[in-house]
Design a protein around this motif. Structure first.
Motif, short mmCIF file in Angstrom:
data_model
loop_
_atom_site.label_atom_id
_atom_site.label_comp_id
_atom_site.label_asym_id
_atom_site.label_seq_id
_atom_site.Cartn_x
_atom_site.Cartn_y
_atom_site.Cartn_z
N THR A 48 0.84 -1.19 0.00
CA THR A 48 0.00 0.00 0.00
C THR A 48 0.88 1.25 0.00
OG1 THR A 48 -0.11 0.13 2.41
CG2 THR A 48 -1.74 -1.27 1.30
N ASP A 49 0.28 2.39 -0.33
CA ASP A 49 1.04 3.64 -0.31
C ASP A 49 1.59 3.94 1.08
OD1 ASP A 49 0.37 3.85 -2.95
OD2 ASP A 49 -1.22 5.34 -2.66
N ARG B 185 5.55 4.35 2.22
CA ARG B 185 6.01 5.52 2.95
C ARG B 185 6.75 5.14 4.23
NH1 ARG B 185 1.50 7.55 3.09
NH2 ARG B 185 1.68 8.66 1.11
N ARG C 138 7.03 5.13 -8.12
CA ARG C 138 6.29 4.74 -6.90
C ARG C 138 6.93 5.35 -5.66
NH1 ARG C 138 3.40 0.16 -4.65
NH2 ARG C 138 1.98 1.24 -3.24
N HIS D 245 4.95 8.31 -3.65
CA HIS D 245 4.32 7.79 -2.43
C HIS D 245 5.31 7.53 -1.29
CE1 HIS D 245 0.67 7.40 -4.75
NE2 HIS D 245 1.26 6.60 -5.61
#
Length: 250
Positions: A120-121, A125, A156, A160
């Motif tokens: 997931t983002d 992160r 990506r 993100h």
């Protein structure tokens, strides 16, 4: 007397050119970490505890990253790998689970032991770097790793990842414009296409881009991605000098 030619001997192993094998995705890379002297390692002096076996200018390039308080900003490491065209093995952790990611810039690819685009983002992160090695020092077999294009990974991480500031190489009083067709590999994130469209024209400064798009964070992230993909032309933005009304030079 009949002459029989002698077949040429193979070149000495010491004179063979050093090339990256075409099958590096499926090559078992032996570990050299345990045999390296202590002076070959460097560790961040802060509480991050990131360890590396890099050397020379590559070490200096990544050392800037190791000085950051939180080792979640992976863009400088990717930039060093791409700039020096060196494969790097990054030992990451997310949710207490290890993630191993190998960059292969000469092949325009990467290999990861998890489904990178399945993260997931928020997980992207929060990825934290624990150790970084050169590709030849990776202490694991990358056979069976998920493979992908390095351009997709760069976009990506840029859009993100945890870094919201410009990379040092493209920060300052500069003007930007794109080269090539970066929209072909850019992620379909709202607002990205408008920024790329504006950058395809005359050079524009960061402040001008921010005023036109009203999303300063996204602008900086797109510029970072374009820089790492060699799709950005940077020129120095000179402020016009104010002329005195009585000047002879107009």
């Amino acid at each position: 007397m009949r002459f029989t030619p002698v077949p040429p001997r193979s070149a000495s192993p010491t004179t063979q050119p050093l090339t990256e094998p075409a099958t590096q995705f499926d090559t078992v890379t032996a570990s050299c970490g345990d045999s390296l002297p202590v002076s070959g390692w460097f560790t961040d002096e802060s509480s991050t505890g990131v360890v590396s076996t890099l050397s020379g200018t590559l070490q200096d390039d990544v050392a800037r990253f190791l000085q950051t308080p939180e080792p979640t900003d992976l863009l400088p490491v990717l930039a060093a790998s791409i700039r020096h065209s060196k494969a790097l093995a990054m030992h990451l952790v997310i949710d207490a689970q290890p993630v191993r990611l190998v960059t292969l810039p000469r092949m325009q690819g990467f290999a990861c032991d998890v489904q990178f685009f399945g993260l997931t983002d928020q997980q992207v992160r929060e990825l934290r770097l624990q150790r970084v090695d050169e590709g030849s020092h990776a202490n694991f077999d990358i056979t069976g790793f998920r493979r992908g294009m390095i351009g997709d990974m760069v976009w990506r991480f840029a859009l993100h990842g945890s870094r919201g500031q410009l990379l040092p190489e493209i920060a300052g009083p500069l003007a930007y414009r794109t080269v090539g067709r970066p929209e072909r590999e850019a992620l379909a994130v709202p607002g990205v296409h408008a920024i790329l469209q504006r950058l395809s024209g005359p050079p524009v400064t960061l402040s001008e881009l921010t005023r036109q798009t009203s999303d300063a964070d996204l602008v900086r992230r797109v510029l970072n991605a374009l820089y790492l993909r060699s799709s950005l032309i940077v020129t120095r933005a000179c402020t016009p000098r104010t002329r005195h009304h009585a000047s002879l030079w107009r």
